[in-house]
Design a protein around this motif. Structure first.
Motif, PDB file in Angstrom:
ATOM      1  N   THR A   5       0.806  -1.225   0.000  1.00  0.00           N
ATOM      2  CA  THR A   5       0.000   0.000   0.000  1.00  0.00           C
ATOM      3  C   THR A   5       0.836   1.272   0.000  1.00  0.00           C
ATOM      4  OG1 THR A   5      -0.146  -0.072   2.431  1.00  0.00           O
ATOM      5  CG2 THR A   5      -1.924  -1.132   1.183  1.00  0.00           C
ATOM      6  N   ARG A   6       2.141   1.135   0.172  1.00  0.00           N
ATOM      7  CA  ARG A   6       3.001   2.323   0.252  1.00  0.00           C
ATOM      8  C   ARG A   6       2.922   3.135  -1.046  1.00  0.00           C
ATOM      9  NH1 ARG A   6       7.612  -0.024   1.580  1.00  0.00           N
ATOM     10  NH2 ARG A   6       7.082   0.076   3.798  1.00  0.00           N
ATOM     11  N   GLY A   7       2.591   4.411  -0.906  1.00  0.00           N
ATOM     12  CA  GLY A   7       2.541   5.306  -2.055  1.00  0.00           C
ATOM     13  C   GLY A   7       1.297   5.174  -2.910  1.00  0.00           C
ATOM     14  N   VAL A   8       0.329   4.350  -2.490  1.00  0.00           N
ATOM     15  CA  VAL A   8      -0.904   4.156  -3.260  1.00  0.00           C
ATOM     16  C   VAL A   8      -2.029   4.939  -2.594  1.00  0.00           C
ATOM     17  CG1 VAL A   8      -2.539   2.487  -4.199  1.00  0.00           C
ATOM     18  CG2 VAL A   8      -0.138   1.844  -3.878  1.00  0.00           C
ATOM     19  N   ASP A   9      -2.695   5.778  -3.355  1.00  0.00           N
ATOM     20  CA  ASP A   9      -3.778   6.593  -2.821  1.00  0.00           C
ATOM     21  C   ASP A   9      -5.066   5.772  -2.749  1.00  0.00           C
ATOM     22  OD1 ASP A   9      -5.164   8.894  -1.929  1.00  0.00           O
ATOM     23  OD2 ASP A   9      -5.863   9.275  -3.979  1.00  0.00           O
ATOM     24  N   ARG A  10      -5.584   5.582  -1.543  1.00  0.00           N
ATOM     25  CA  ARG A  10      -6.837   4.876  -1.296  1.00  0.00           C
ATOM     26  C   ARG A  10      -6.909   3.529  -2.042  1.00  0.00           C
ATOM     27  NH1 ARG A  10     -12.104   7.829  -1.904  1.00  0.00           N
ATOM     28  NH2 ARG A  10     -12.652   6.527  -0.117  1.00  0.00           N
ATOM     29  N   PRO A  11      -6.016   2.621  -1.725  1.00  0.00           N
ATOM     30  CA  PRO A  11      -6.012   1.322  -2.413  1.00  0.00           C
ATOM     31  C   PRO A  11      -7.200   0.452  -2.013  1.00  0.00           C
ATOM     32  CG  PRO A  11      -4.506   1.272  -0.567  1.00  0.00           C
ATOM     33  CD  PRO A  11      -4.989   2.699  -0.669  1.00  0.00           C
ATOM     34  N   ILE A  12      -7.461  -0.553  -2.831  1.00  0.00           N
ATOM     35  CA  ILE A  12      -8.390  -1.625  -2.484  1.00  0.00           C
ATOM     36  C   ILE A  12      -7.528  -2.831  -2.124  1.00  0.00           C
ATOM     37  CG2 ILE A  12     -10.173  -3.204  -3.313  1.00  0.00           C
ATOM     38  CD1 ILE A  12     -11.124  -0.335  -2.963  1.00  0.00           C
ATOM     39  N   VAL A  13      -7.707  -3.363  -0.921  1.00  0.00           N
ATOM     40  CA  VAL A  13      -6.904  -4.499  -0.470  1.00  0.00           C
ATOM     41  C   VAL A  13      -7.764  -5.763  -0.501  1.00  0.00           C
ATOM     42  CG1 VAL A  13      -5.657  -5.532   1.467  1.00  0.00           C
ATOM     43  CG2 VAL A  13      -5.385  -3.089   0.964  1.00  0.00           C
ATOM     44  N   GLY A  14      -7.247  -6.787  -1.158  1.00  0.00           N
ATOM     45  CA  GLY A  14      -7.961  -8.053  -1.234  1.00  0.00           C
ATOM     46  C   GLY A  14      -7.150  -9.184  -0.638  1.00  0.00           C
ATOM     47  N   PHE A  15      -7.717  -9.885   0.329  1.00  0.00           N
ATOM     48  CA  PHE A  15      -7.112 -11.095   0.882  1.00  0.00           C
ATOM     49  C   PHE A  15      -7.778 -12.282   0.183  1.00  0.00           C
ATOM     50  CE2 PHE A  15      -6.875  -7.929   4.275  1.00  0.00           C
ATOM     51  CZ  PHE A  15      -5.564  -8.046   4.712  1.00  0.00           C
ATOM     52  N   TYR A  16      -6.997 -13.171  -0.412  1.00  0.00           N
ATOM     53  CA  TYR A  16      -7.613 -14.277  -1.147  1.00  0.00           C
ATOM     54  C   TYR A  16      -6.912 -15.594  -0.853  1.00  0.00           C
ATOM     55  CZ  TYR A  16      -3.697 -14.251  -4.466  1.00  0.00           C
ATOM     56  OH  TYR A  16      -2.450 -14.333  -5.035  1.00  0.00           O
ATOM     57  N   CYS A  17      -7.676 -16.691  -0.903  1.00  0.00           N
ATOM     58  CA  CYS A  17      -7.096 -18.012  -0.686  1.00  0.00           C
ATOM     59  C   CYS A  17      -6.378 -18.464  -1.954  1.00  0.00           C
ATOM     60  CB  CYS A  17      -8.173 -19.020  -0.288  1.00  0.00           C
ATOM     61  SG  CYS A  17      -9.184 -19.635  -1.659  1.00  0.00           S
ATOM     62  N   LYS A  18      -5.365 -19.288  -1.787  1.00  0.00           N
ATOM     63  CA  LYS A  18      -4.579 -19.746  -2.937  1.00  0.00           C
ATOM     64  C   LYS A  18      -5.290 -20.848  -3.719  1.00  0.00           C
ATOM     65  CE  LYS A  18      -1.971 -23.331  -0.494  1.00  0.00           C
ATOM     66  NZ  LYS A  18      -0.637 -23.817  -0.089  1.00  0.00           N
ATOM     67  N   GLU A  19      -6.412 -21.331  -3.208  1.00  0.00           N
ATOM     68  CA  GLU A  19      -7.113 -22.426  -3.865  1.00  0.00           C
ATOM     69  C   GLU A  19      -8.060 -21.890  -4.941  1.00  0.00           C
ATOM     70  OE1 GLU A  19      -6.314 -25.469  -3.403  1.00  0.00           O
ATOM     71  OE2 GLU A  19      -5.220 -25.487  -1.512  1.00  0.00           O
ATOM     72  N   CYS A  20      -9.353 -21.897  -4.689  1.00  0.00           N
ATOM     73  CA  CYS A  20     -10.329 -21.525  -5.720  1.00  0.00           C
ATOM     74  C   CYS A  20     -10.237 -20.053  -6.130  1.00  0.00           C
ATOM     75  CB  CYS A  20     -11.738 -21.842  -5.238  1.00  0.00           C
ATOM     76  SG  CYS A  20     -12.017 -23.595  -4.935  1.00  0.00           S
ATOM     77  N   ALA A  21     -10.195 -19.157  -5.145  1.00  0.00           N
ATOM     78  CA  ALA A  21     -10.088 -17.733  -5.477  1.00  0.00           C
ATOM     79  C   ALA A  21      -8.780 -17.467  -6.212  1.00  0.00           C
ATOM     80  CB  ALA A  21     -10.172 -16.884  -4.212  1.00  0.00           C
ATOM     81  N   GLY A  22      -7.724 -18.148  -5.781  1.00  0.00           N
ATOM     82  CA  GLY A  22      -6.443 -17.998  -6.461  1.00  0.00           C
ATOM     83  C   GLY A  22      -6.513 -18.447  -7.908  1.00  0.00           C
ATOM     84  N   ALA A  23      -7.265 -19.530  -8.171  1.00  0.00           N
ATOM     85  CA  ALA A  23      -7.425 -20.011  -9.543  1.00  0.00           C
ATOM     86  C   ALA A  23      -8.122 -18.966 -10.402  1.00  0.00           C
ATOM     87  CB  ALA A  23      -8.219 -21.314  -9.548  1.00  0.00           C
ATOM     88  N   ALA A  24      -9.187 -18.356  -9.860  1.00  0.00           N
ATOM     89  CA  ALA A  24      -9.929 -17.342 -10.614  1.00  0.00           C
ATOM     90  C   ALA A  24      -9.052 -16.133 -10.920  1.00  0.00           C
ATOM     91  CB  ALA A  24     -11.167 -16.916  -9.831  1.00  0.00           C
ATOM     92  N   LEU A  25      -8.308 -15.669  -9.920  1.00  0.00           N
ATOM     93  CA  LEU A  25      -7.459 -14.490 -10.105  1.00  0.00           C
ATOM     94  C   LEU A  25      -6.289 -14.791 -11.044  1.00  0.00           C
ATOM     95  CD1 LEU A  25      -7.513 -13.291  -6.410  1.00  0.00           C
ATOM     96  CD2 LEU A  25      -8.390 -11.993  -8.364  1.00  0.00           C
ATOM     97  N   THR A  26      -5.722 -15.999 -10.930  1.00  0.00           N
ATOM     98  CA  THR A  26      -4.608 -16.371 -11.807  1.00  0.00           C
ATOM     99  C   THR A  26      -5.047 -16.429 -13.263  1.00  0.00           C
ATOM    100  OG1 THR A  26      -3.501 -17.624 -10.056  1.00  0.00           O
ATOM    101  CG2 THR A  26      -2.910 -18.164 -12.326  1.00  0.00           C
ATOM    102  N   LEU A  27      -6.176 -17.082 -13.520  1.00  0.00           N
ATOM    103  CA  LEU A  27      -6.680 -17.171 -14.891  1.00  0.00           C
ATOM    104  C   LEU A  27      -7.041 -15.794 -15.437  1.00  0.00           C
ATOM    105  CD1 LEU A  27      -8.912 -20.362 -14.689  1.00  0.00           C
ATOM    106  CD2 LEU A  27      -6.789 -20.090 -15.970  1.00  0.00           C
ATOM    107  N   SER A  28      -7.601 -14.955 -14.575  1.00  0.00           N
ATOM    108  CA  SER A  28      -7.933 -13.600 -14.994  1.00  0.00           C
ATOM    109  C   SER A  28      -6.673 -12.845 -15.403  1.00  0.00           C
ATOM    110  CB  SER A  28      -8.648 -12.861 -13.857  1.00  0.00           C
ATOM    111  OG  SER A  28      -9.002 -11.555 -14.241  1.00  0.00           O
ATOM    112  N   GLY A  29      -5.605 -13.009 -14.611  1.00  0.00           N
ATOM    113  CA  GLY A  29      -4.342 -12.359 -14.946  1.00  0.00           C
ATOM    114  C   GLY A  29      -3.735 -12.894 -16.228  1.00  0.00           C
ATOM    115  N   GLN A  30      -3.822 -14.216 -16.421  1.00  0.00           N
ATOM    116  CA  GLN A  30      -3.272 -14.822 -17.635  1.00  0.00           C
ATOM    117  C   GLN A  30      -3.988 -14.328 -18.890  1.00  0.00           C
ATOM    118  OE1 GLN A  30      -3.616 -19.010 -16.817  1.00  0.00           O
ATOM    119  NE2 GLN A  30      -1.726 -19.085 -15.613  1.00  0.00           N
ATOM    120  N   HIS A  31      -5.268 -13.984 -18.742  1.00  0.00           N
ATOM    121  CA  HIS A  31      -6.032 -13.467 -19.874  1.00  0.00           C
ATOM    122  C   HIS A  31      -5.917 -11.943 -19.991  1.00  0.00           C
ATOM    123  CE1 HIS A  31      -7.813 -17.484 -19.780  1.00  0.00           C
ATOM    124  NE2 HIS A  31      -8.300 -17.239 -20.970  1.00  0.00           N
ATOM    125  N   ARG A  32      -5.031 -11.367 -19.173  1.00  0.00           N
ATOM    126  CA  ARG A  32      -4.760  -9.928 -19.208  1.00  0.00           C
ATOM    127  C   ARG A  32      -6.011  -9.083 -18.967  1.00  0.00           C
ATOM    128  NH1 ARG A  32       0.395  -9.236 -20.898  1.00  0.00           N
ATOM    129  NH2 ARG A  32       1.378 -10.945 -22.042  1.00  0.00           N
TER     130      ARG A  32
END
Length: 324
Positions: free
Chosen positions: A165-192
């Motif tokens: 969060t250092r230097g970021v104005d009003r960030p959104i912080v997300g805590f996510y599990c490495k299992e299912c939520a991690g799969a969704a976020l990883t695939l989303s990132g891979q698809h840019r």
């Protein structure tokens, strides 16, 4: 076909889950088709449901291979078990009650064990069985005395939050599990897929590792909103991580309200099939939390157009495309 009469007793003895039809529940029919919710416990044949003979033979071979690999690797869990700091533990049963794997017991405190000043000579001490512990971190999150050390320590999490969060104005912080939520976020990132620049993500072994203190710390560091992302509803890999996270969210909301702070905190249930919608959800939450009216209006129009074609919510089982 119905489950054998002794299936309930067997699953209770082995501490594994049963499915809605009473059979031994399989962790993931697509990717982990012989694994149960118990570490080192595998299943094949009609114990998991009706099967053709050829399926039973194939599964038996697969289980033999799984057991061989499990024994060679000294278990599936690669992270160390949580441990209790005797000098801080007051012997309450909070962690024991919260543990989804019954890995924690209360024992008579040894005479030579360190103890907090308020603990009498006949006090109890929590002990974690390192052969049963799955290192989910739920016990560390709920301990009121912060007496449990997890391999992902509170100090490490606070450090990550400060760095992200250092230097970021009003960030959104997300805590996510490495299992299912991690799969969704990883695939989303891979698809840019595009996220707002202010989104900062913190990976956890299970969303149940998050505590109210972590959420409050994120807000103290300037977060405009916080979300907790775990497995698909009712499909937590650590059984009760989502329920624990919900309670920690409630506690955090109470603490923030007492401090006069109104910061949105949401809890999401994700799996790999949510890849197509997770970026849009992030953008929508960011717009609401930061008060970006223009972005919010644009997203609401986009959502209205896409509602009919939205991917259905994951319900687990064979229809789930979890990626591990």
């Amino acid at each position: 076909m119905v489950a054998a009469a002794d299936t309930e007793k067997l699953t209770q003895t082995l501490a594994v889950e049963r499915d809605k039809d009473g059979f031994v529940e399989i962790l993931d029919r697509k990717n982990r088709a012989t694994e149960t919710s118990g570490e080192g416990i595998f299943v094949c044949g009609s114990a998991a449901g009706p099967k053709a003979l050829i399926e039973v033979t194939t599964e038996a071979s697969a289980v033999a291979s799984e057991i061989h690999n499990f024994l060679r690797s000294a278990g599936r869990r690669k992270t160390p078990a949580s441990t209790v700091d005797a000098a801080s533990c007051v012997g309450c049963d909070t962690c024991m009650t919260a543990c989804p794997f019954d890995a924690i017991t209360l024992v008579d405190r040894p005479d030579d064990a360190p103890r907090p000043a308020e603990v009498k000579d006949d006090g109890k001490l929590a002990v974690i069985d390192d052969q049963v512990c799955r290192a989910c971190g739920i016990c560390a999150a709920v301990c009121p005395e912060v007496a449990i050390a997890h391999n992902l320590s509170d100090e490490a999490l606070f450090g990550r939050l400060a760095t992200l969060t250092r230097g970021v104005d009003r960030p959104i912080v997300g805590f996510y599990c490495k299992e299912c939520a991690g799969a969704a976020l990883t695939l989303s990132g891979q698809h840019r897929d595009q996220y707002p620049e202010g989104v900062r993500l913190v990976e956890l072994p299970c969303v149940g590792r998050v505590s109210a203190l972590h959420i409050v710390e994120a807000v103290r560091l300037g977060a405009a909103g916080v979300f907790l992302a775990g497995c698909a509803e009712g499909r937590c890999h650590y059984r009760s991580g989502d329920a624990s996270a919900a309670e920690q969210r409630r506690l955090a909301e109470e603490l923030l309200a007492e401090a006069g702070l109104d910061v949105p905190i949401e809890q999401w249930h994700l799996c790999a099939v949510d890849r197509t919608s997770v970026a849009r959800r992030l953008r929508l939450f960011h717009a609401r939390a930061t008060g970006d009216a223009a972005e919010l209006a644009a997203l609401e129009r986009e959502l209205a157009l896409l509602t009919a074609a939205e991917t259905p919510t994951c319900v687990g089982g064979e229809s789930c495309a979890h990626v591990h």
